[in-house]
Design a protein around this motif. Sequence first.
Motif: not given
Length: 318
Positions: A2-28
């Motif tokens: 699917x297009x969504x899976x392809x976008x995630x595959x090609x730009x996974x580092x973007x989504x992971x970095x954003x998720x990481x920011x959210x996690x660290x913000x919740x911790x601190x």
Amino acid sequence: MTNTARIFREHNIVFVTIALCIVFYMVSPRFLSVDNMSAISRQIVPIGLIALGQFFVVVSGNIDLSMGMGSVLFAIVLGVFFGLTGGVAVGIVAVIVCSLALGFFNGVLVAKLKLPAFIVTLSTLFMAQGLSGLIIPRGQQIFLIGDFFRFVGAGKFMGLYWSFLFLIALFALAYVVYNHTRWGAYVVAIGNSEENAKLAGINVDRVKIGIFMFSALCSGFAGLVLSSRMGFVQPGLDGNGLLLDGIAAIIIGGTLILGGRGTIGGAFWGLLFIGIINNALNLLNVVDVWHQVFKGAVILAALAINWMLWQSRQADAH
């Protein structure tokens, strides 16, 4: 797929970095403060310069292990020439000349003598480390005092550090060169197959030497920025830490360690990822030993994921 899976595959580092920011913000909650984001932008500049030079080397199918300790040596060269002459321009010229000379030396040994880049640059890493201690004995420092060093180390424009803006401009220039010039296409071609690149009429030796010279020049800039931020130079700085973070950034950003594939955008997101990890672990007062263990595990996981994604792309292509 699917297009969504392809976008995630090609730009996974973007989504992971954003998720990481959210996690660290919740911790601190301090993590996403303006002051902390500004600190991250400043901290990643030397790493980013190393990563950018390393990117072109790795895409070409090589490695440059001399960049980290080279940056320390070039910082010392800057301090010595500045101390002897009192002229900032003289020190900068000395850094540029010395860095290009080291890059030319590495490039000639790899391109002309066909020596493995790993062995060549490992040797020049030790040479740079030794020369740093010979030029300035351990325990001694040369202080960098003046408006220029304050400007490079802490100068801001509209709340952003000038050094960070310089890094952004250099990445933008590298993007244009890599994606829209013959030289960029040559780097990728060499990384995919040197023999095919030669058959296509590419002067492989000249491109390789140019790549190593650019890598060393980035290392020189990293030494300039790092020493200006610290306000002094001395041997024994952790240049290899910069190197490992730089390599980690481009690998996490999707650059294929075997060469022939990578994106400037991915390298930049990988740099942000490493900067966020380093900052958050310090913010959370994680012990240095566990800091390295965690970062090593993250890099290993990123390498495994990117390798599987690359194999997936290869399977789709066939």
